[in-house]
Write a protein that holds these residues in place. Sequence first.
Motif, mmCIF file in Angstrom:
data_model
loop_
_atom_site.group_PDB
_atom_site.id
_atom_site.type_symbol
_atom_site.label_atom_id
_atom_site.label_comp_id
_atom_site.label_asym_id
_atom_site.label_seq_id
_atom_site.Cartn_x
_atom_site.Cartn_y
_atom_site.Cartn_z
ATOM 1 N N MET A 1 0.850 -1.178 0.000
ATOM 2 C CA MET A 1 0.000 0.000 0.000
ATOM 3 C C MET A 1 0.894 1.240 0.000
ATOM 4 O O MET A 1 1.777 1.376 0.820
ATOM 5 C CB MET A 1 -0.893 -0.021 1.242
ATOM 6 C CG MET A 1 -1.677 1.220 1.418
ATOM 7 S SD MET A 1 -2.957 1.168 2.694
ATOM 8 C CE MET A 1 -2.077 0.759 4.157
ATOM 9 N N THR A 2 0.658 2.141 -0.930
ATOM 10 C CA THR A 2 1.436 3.361 -1.035
ATOM 11 C C THR A 2 0.623 4.527 -0.482
ATOM 12 O O THR A 2 -0.498 4.775 -0.908
ATOM 13 C CB THR A 2 1.802 3.644 -2.499
ATOM 14 O OG1 THR A 2 2.500 2.527 -3.019
ATOM 15 C CG2 THR A 2 2.662 4.872 -2.602
ATOM 16 N N LEU A 3 1.205 5.225 0.460
ATOM 17 C CA LEU A 3 0.568 6.384 1.062
ATOM 18 C C LEU A 3 1.271 7.654 0.584
ATOM 19 O O LEU A 3 2.412 7.607 0.142
ATOM 20 C CB LEU A 3 0.645 6.284 2.585
ATOM 21 C CG LEU A 3 -0.091 5.095 3.201
ATOM 22 C CD1 LEU A 3 0.222 4.979 4.679
ATOM 23 C CD2 LEU A 3 -1.590 5.237 3.003
ATOM 24 N N PRO A 4 0.608 8.790 0.691
ATOM 25 C CA PRO A 4 1.254 10.037 0.278
ATOM 26 C C PRO A 4 2.536 10.304 1.059
ATOM 27 O O PRO A 4 2.674 9.882 2.209
ATOM 28 C CB PRO A 4 0.202 11.109 0.597
ATOM 29 C CG PRO A 4 -1.086 10.383 0.676
ATOM 30 C CD PRO A 4 -0.756 8.990 1.124
ATOM 31 N N PHE A 5 3.463 11.009 0.447
ATOM 32 C CA PHE A 5 4.729 11.424 1.058
ATOM 33 C C PHE A 5 5.613 10.248 1.435
ATOM 34 O O PHE A 5 6.459 10.364 2.308
ATOM 35 C CB PHE A 5 4.500 12.311 2.283
ATOM 36 C CG PHE A 5 3.563 13.461 2.054
ATOM 37 C CD1 PHE A 5 3.744 14.320 0.978
ATOM 38 C CD2 PHE A 5 2.502 13.679 2.898
ATOM 39 C CE1 PHE A 5 2.888 15.385 0.768
ATOM 40 C CE2 PHE A 5 1.637 14.744 2.695
ATOM 41 C CZ PHE A 5 1.831 15.598 1.627
ATOM 42 N N ASP A 6 5.412 9.096 0.816
ATOM 43 C CA ASP A 6 6.222 7.900 1.077
ATOM 44 C C ASP A 6 6.234 7.506 2.551
ATOM 45 O O ASP A 6 7.262 7.160 3.114
ATOM 46 C CB ASP A 6 7.661 8.094 0.583
ATOM 47 C CG ASP A 6 7.712 8.265 -0.919
ATOM 48 O OD1 ASP A 6 6.896 7.621 -1.601
ATOM 49 O OD2 ASP A 6 8.556 9.032 -1.402
ATOM 50 N N ILE A 7 5.077 7.550 3.161
ATOM 51 C CA ILE A 7 4.949 7.153 4.567
ATOM 52 C C ILE A 7 4.412 5.735 4.614
ATOM 53 O O ILE A 7 3.464 5.400 3.918
ATOM 54 C CB ILE A 7 3.975 8.087 5.317
ATOM 55 C CG1 ILE A 7 4.527 9.500 5.359
ATOM 56 C CG2 ILE A 7 3.726 7.601 6.725
ATOM 57 C CD1 ILE A 7 3.607 10.484 6.029
ATOM 58 N N GLY A 8 4.997 4.917 5.456
ATOM 59 C CA GLY A 8 4.495 3.573 5.659
ATOM 60 C C GLY A 8 3.306 3.586 6.610
ATOM 61 O O GLY A 8 2.868 4.639 7.091
ATOM 62 N N LEU A 9 2.799 2.394 6.901
ATOM 63 C CA LEU A 9 1.629 2.274 7.778
ATOM 64 C C LEU A 9 1.900 2.868 9.155
ATOM 65 O O LEU A 9 1.103 3.642 9.677
ATOM 66 C CB LEU A 9 1.208 0.801 7.902
ATOM 67 C CG LEU A 9 0.049 0.534 8.858
ATOM 68 C CD1 LEU A 9 -1.203 1.257 8.379
ATOM 69 C CD2 LEU A 9 -0.198 -0.951 8.990
ATOM 70 N N TRP A 10 3.034 2.523 9.768
ATOM 71 C CA TRP A 10 3.326 3.024 11.106
ATOM 72 C C TRP A 10 3.620 4.520 11.085
ATOM 73 O O TRP A 10 3.315 5.228 12.048
ATOM 74 C CB TRP A 10 4.453 2.238 11.757
ATOM 75 C CG TRP A 10 4.000 0.852 12.078
ATOM 76 C CD1 TRP A 10 4.432 -0.304 11.494
ATOM 77 C CD2 TRP A 10 2.985 0.481 13.003
ATOM 78 N NE1 TRP A 10 3.751 -1.373 12.006
ATOM 79 C CE2 TRP A 10 2.850 -0.922 12.938
ATOM 80 C CE3 TRP A 10 2.165 1.176 13.875
ATOM 81 C CZ2 TRP A 10 1.947 -1.623 13.723
ATOM 82 C CZ3 TRP A 10 1.266 0.467 14.656
ATOM 83 C CH2 TRP A 10 1.167 -0.914 14.579
ATOM 84 N N GLY A 11 4.167 5.008 9.999
ATOM 85 C CA GLY A 11 4.356 6.452 9.860
ATOM 86 C C GLY A 11 3.027 7.177 9.798
ATOM 87 O O GLY A 11 2.861 8.256 10.369
ATOM 88 N N ALA A 12 2.055 6.574 9.101
ATOM 89 C CA ALA A 12 0.717 7.169 9.018
ATOM 90 C C ALA A 12 0.027 7.155 10.381
ATOM 91 O O ALA A 12 -0.637 8.122 10.762
ATOM 92 C CB ALA A 12 -0.120 6.434 7.989
ATOM 93 N N VAL A 13 0.199 6.051 11.123
ATOM 94 C CA VAL A 13 -0.373 5.982 12.476
ATOM 95 C C VAL A 13 0.270 7.057 13.350
ATOM 96 O O VAL A 13 -0.417 7.770 14.094
ATOM 97 C CB VAL A 13 -0.184 4.572 13.076
ATOM 98 C CG1 VAL A 13 -0.535 4.559 14.548
ATOM 99 C CG2 VAL A 13 -1.011 3.550 12.304
ATOM 100 N N TRP A 14 1.599 7.169 13.273
ATOM 101 C CA TRP A 14 2.318 8.186 14.041
ATOM 102 C C TRP A 14 1.786 9.586 13.714
ATOM 103 O O TRP A 14 1.517 10.380 14.611
ATOM 104 C CB TRP A 14 3.813 8.098 13.745
ATOM 105 C CG TRP A 14 4.602 9.269 14.236
ATOM 106 C CD1 TRP A 14 5.084 10.299 13.494
ATOM 107 C CD2 TRP A 14 4.968 9.550 15.588
ATOM 108 N NE1 TRP A 14 5.745 11.195 14.292
ATOM 109 C CE2 TRP A 14 5.690 10.769 15.594
ATOM 110 C CE3 TRP A 14 4.755 8.892 16.800
ATOM 111 C CZ2 TRP A 14 6.195 11.322 16.752
ATOM 112 C CZ3 TRP A 14 5.270 9.469 17.951
ATOM 113 C CH2 TRP A 14 5.974 10.660 17.926
ATOM 114 N N MET A 15 1.627 9.880 12.423
ATOM 115 C CA MET A 15 1.162 11.202 12.027
ATOM 116 C C MET A 15 -0.290 11.441 12.443
ATOM 117 O O MET A 15 -0.664 12.558 12.787
ATOM 118 C CB MET A 15 1.333 11.412 10.522
ATOM 119 C CG MET A 15 2.768 11.660 10.107
ATOM 120 S SD MET A 15 3.619 12.929 11.063
ATOM 121 C CE MET A 15 2.570 14.344 10.800
ATOM 122 N N GLY A 16 -1.106 10.389 12.420
ATOM 123 C CA GLY A 16 -2.489 10.534 12.872
ATOM 124 C C GLY A 16 -2.564 10.893 14.350
ATOM 125 O O GLY A 16 -3.282 11.823 14.741
#
Length: 118
Positions: A1-16
């Motif tokens: 799964m590709t997220l914006p700004f090259d963030i992985g799943l845990w990076g997205a959780v962190w940012m959330g």
Amino acid sequence: MTLPFDIGLWGAVWMGVATLVAAFVRGYSGFGYSAMVIAASSLVTNPLNFVAVVIIAEAAMTAQSWRGVGPEVDWRRVKWLLAGAVVGLPLGLWALSTISEDAARAVISTYVLTMCLI
């Protein structure tokens, strides 16, 4: 799964989580959202990618509170702030387009450390 700004799943959780905490802090104190989100983003991706996101989020939060605080605004000071923004905007855009990711992280870290010491 590709997220914006090259963030992985845990990076997205962190940012959330970081965004929710920053929004709570802004709701409580009235400021700090941008600094917290940009500092948190520097841990998982290029923090320069989040500048536009933060500006849009700040504009939305400010628009939401407009009706409650609008009558109490000192418009003479706002005019001076807007004049400063007109002068500083080109310089800021130039800096964002030329600074490297590592330099941005160093500047952000120095800024956050300085503000914590103050």
